[in-house]
Enzyme design. Structure first.
Site, PDB file in Angstrom:
ATOM      1  CE  LYS A  31      28.889 -33.121  15.241  1.00  0.00           C
ATOM      2  NZ  LYS A  31      28.423 -33.826  16.047  1.00  0.00           N
TER       3      LYS A  31
ATOM      4  CG  HIS B 110      21.414 -11.854  16.451  1.00  0.00           C
ATOM      5  ND1 HIS B 110      21.199 -12.697  15.233  1.00  0.00           N
ATOM      6  CD2 HIS B 110      22.492 -11.955  16.788  1.00  0.00           C
ATOM      7  CE1 HIS B 110      22.551 -13.401  15.214  1.00  0.00           C
ATOM      8  NE2 HIS B 110      23.377 -12.786  15.936  1.00  0.00           N
TER       9      HIS B 110
ATOM     10  CB  THR C  17      23.143 -15.531  11.130  1.00  0.00           C
ATOM     11  OG1 THR C  17      22.484 -15.795  12.508  1.00  0.00           O
ATOM     12  CG2 THR C  17      23.248 -14.093  10.820  1.00  0.00           C
TER      13      THR C  17
ATOM     14  CB  SER D 203      24.127 -24.481  17.083  1.00  0.00           C
ATOM     15  OG  SER D 203      24.972 -23.933  16.387  1.00  0.00           O
TER      16      SER D 203
ATOM     17  CD1 TRP E 235      23.941 -21.513   3.380  1.00  0.00           C
ATOM     18  CD2 TRP E 235      22.401 -22.361   4.823  1.00  0.00           C
ATOM     19  NE1 TRP E 235      23.284 -22.258   2.858  1.00  0.00           N
ATOM     20  CE2 TRP E 235      22.344 -23.177   3.548  1.00  0.00           C
ATOM     21  CE3 TRP E 235      21.659 -23.046   5.666  1.00  0.00           C
ATOM     22  CZ2 TRP E 235      21.812 -24.318   3.102  1.00  0.00           C
ATOM     23  CZ3 TRP E 235      20.853 -24.299   5.364  1.00  0.00           C
ATOM     24  CH2 TRP E 235      21.052 -24.892   4.130  1.00  0.00           C
TER      25      TRP E 235
HETATM   26  P1  A3P Z   1      25.826 -25.974  14.058  1.00  0.00           P
HETATM   27  O1  A3P Z   1      26.443 -25.529  15.054  1.00  0.00           O
HETATM   28  O2  A3P Z   1      24.506 -26.825  14.270  1.00  0.00           O
HETATM   29  O3  A3P Z   1      26.821 -26.779  13.144  1.00  0.00           O
HETATM   30  P2  A3P Z   1      24.748 -18.683  12.798  1.00  0.00           P
HETATM   31  O4  A3P Z   1      25.314 -18.521  11.480  1.00  0.00           O
HETATM   32  O5  A3P Z   1      23.229 -18.125  12.924  1.00  0.00           O
HETATM   33  O6  A3P Z   1      25.680 -18.443  13.693  1.00  0.00           O
HETATM   34  O7  A3P Z   1      24.331 -20.335  12.808  1.00  0.00           O
HETATM   35  C1  A3P Z   1      25.476 -21.180  12.772  1.00  0.00           C
HETATM   36  C2  A3P Z   1      24.957 -22.672  12.480  1.00  0.00           C
HETATM   37  O8  A3P Z   1      24.756 -22.519  11.187  1.00  0.00           O
HETATM   38  C3  A3P Z   1      25.868 -23.688  12.994  1.00  0.00           C
HETATM   39  O9  A3P Z   1      25.054 -24.858  13.090  1.00  0.00           O
HETATM   40  C4  A3P Z   1      26.782 -23.741  11.399  1.00  0.00           C
HETATM   41  O10 A3P Z   1      27.459 -25.045  11.363  1.00  0.00           O
HETATM   42  C5  A3P Z   1      25.561 -23.596  10.433  1.00  0.00           C
HETATM   43  N1  A3P Z   1      26.096 -23.263   9.428  1.00  0.00           N
HETATM   44  C6  A3P Z   1      26.977 -22.205   9.022  1.00  0.00           C
HETATM   45  N2  A3P Z   1      27.196 -22.064   7.795  1.00  0.00           N
HETATM   46  C7  A3P Z   1      26.392 -22.882   7.010  1.00  0.00           C
HETATM   47  C8  A3P Z   1      25.919 -23.267   5.709  1.00  0.00           C
HETATM   48  N3  A3P Z   1      26.642 -22.704   4.651  1.00  0.00           N
HETATM   49  N4  A3P Z   1      24.971 -24.412   5.519  1.00  0.00           N
HETATM   50  C9  A3P Z   1      24.378 -24.919   6.533  1.00  0.00           C
HETATM   51  N5  A3P Z   1      24.725 -24.583   7.695  1.00  0.00           N
HETATM   52  C10 A3P Z   1      25.670 -23.698   8.063  1.00  0.00           C
END
Ligand code: A3P
Length: 318
Positions: free
Chosen positions: A285, A130, A70, A160, A72
């Site tokens: 990560k 969501h 989300t 995650s 990203w």
């Molecule tokens: P991980 O916990 O596997 O690192 P959301 O944004 O839907 O809450 O999801 C969070 C997940 O997206 C986390 O995964 C986070 O690290 C990853 N994430 C957040 N920003 C990101 C980016 N710019 N590029 C790639 N992954 C990203």
């Protein structure tokens, strides 16, 4: 005769009493509404979204299950849409978390007010949610607004989610739960906005039904080739890059701005927080396959079988 004034809170309480409830693995109370498990604490804003949100044809709705990418997707879409307003080196994303530049219906827009005035939000409006496809407000499905959905391999999704909840856990009264128990409940569908496979399938089928309306993305595909997907998203929402922009490297600039490395190292994302979450917890990560550090091969096999049976015949695979 007395005039009965309806109190929306009472209506909500009455409805809640008729619905099945359950504790999720993080101790959060969930309520089953139209086949999905919604967090009770977000149920009011979710119903308000459904009741009051009036989509415009120019709106862009970002839909996800929690932890699918989300943050990203918000950063990318916001940057694509606003690239003429702010040069990349002056992007608000350098000083604000992506969740403060794009509101989520149930966490922001409809949380404080039941029916906020959204007419003043400049077009194109970008919102995130969501909420499962079947519970979206009718106007989103009926208007010409665009929906971008992103999902993620369920093993990484769970990993995650598990880490995110540990990271944000303040209430130490909550009964501690093992990762095995948590995984078991996740596989049974008892997680916020779950069952996750039905969430994914709802949007997948909507995409198959009308691919001009619903774009369907996978986190892993974006990791594989982000430039390609930035261009694809831009075209989908009607903001394609000109040849000139491509020559100038605008796609790469957006890709770099929104990258995990860049965003996670910004001050705001290292130290800031919203009322509920630490911003740093949205950047853990950012890798594909980290589940191998948390889950056993037996757990992976269970998930494989589960997904095979749930996604059978859908044309969708992970
Ligand atoms: P991980 O916990 O596997 O690192 P959301 O944004 O839907 O809450 O999801 C969070 C997940 O997206 C986390 O995964 C986070 O690290 C990853 N994430 C957040 N920003 C990101 C980016 N710019 N590029 C790639 N992954 C990203």
């Amino acid at each position: 005769s007395s005039v009965k004034v309806e109190d929306p809170k009472d209506e909500l309480q009455e409805l809640l009493q008729t619905l099945e409830q359950k504790s999720a693995w993080n101790g959060e109370q969930l309520v089953k509404y139209k086949e999905f498990w919604f967090p009770v604490r977000l149920f009011r804003p979710i119903l308000s979204t459904q009741k009051y949100f009036k989509a415009k044809n120019t709106d862009i709705i970002l839909s996800t299950t929690p932890k699918s990418g989300t943050t990203w997707l918000k950063a990318l879409t916001y940057s694509i849409v606003n690239r003429h307003m702010y040069p990349i080196d002056q992007s608000p994303l350098l000083t604000s978390n992506p969740h403060s530049v794009v509101d989520t219906f149930e966490f922001h827009t409809y949380l404080k007010q039941e029916n906020p005035d959204l007419e003043c939000v400049p077009n194109p409006r970008i919102f995130s949610t969501h909420i499962s496809f079947n519970v979206l407000p009718d106007s989103i499905r009926e208007s010409e607004c665009k929906i971008i959905y992103i999902c993620r391999n369920p093993l990484d999704l769970f990993t995650s989610f598990w880490n995110f909840l540990l990271e944000n856990k303040e209430d130490n009264h909550a009964k501690p739960i093992s990762i095995d128990e948590a995984f078991d409940m996740f596989c049974k569908g008892y997680s916020a906005f779950g069952p996750f496979w039905d969430h994914i399938l709802g949007y997948w089928n909507a995409h198959l039904n009308d691919s001009e309306k619903v774009m369907f993305l996978k986190y892993e595909d974006l990791k594989e080739d982000i430039a390609f997907h930035i261009k694809k998203i831009a075209e989908f929402i009607g903001f394609p890059f000109s040849l000139e922009e491509e020559k100038q490297g605008v796609v790469e600039q957006i890709s770099r701005l929104c990258s995990f490395e860049n965003l996670s190292n910004l001050d705001v994302n290292k130290t800031g927080s919203s009322m509920i979450f630490k911003y740093s917890s949205f950047f853990r990560k950012g890798k594909v396959g980290d589940w191998t550090n948390y889950l056993t091969p037996a757990m992976a096999e269970r998930m494989l079988n589960l997904m095979e049976s749930k996604l059978k015949g859908s044309g969708l695979m992970f």
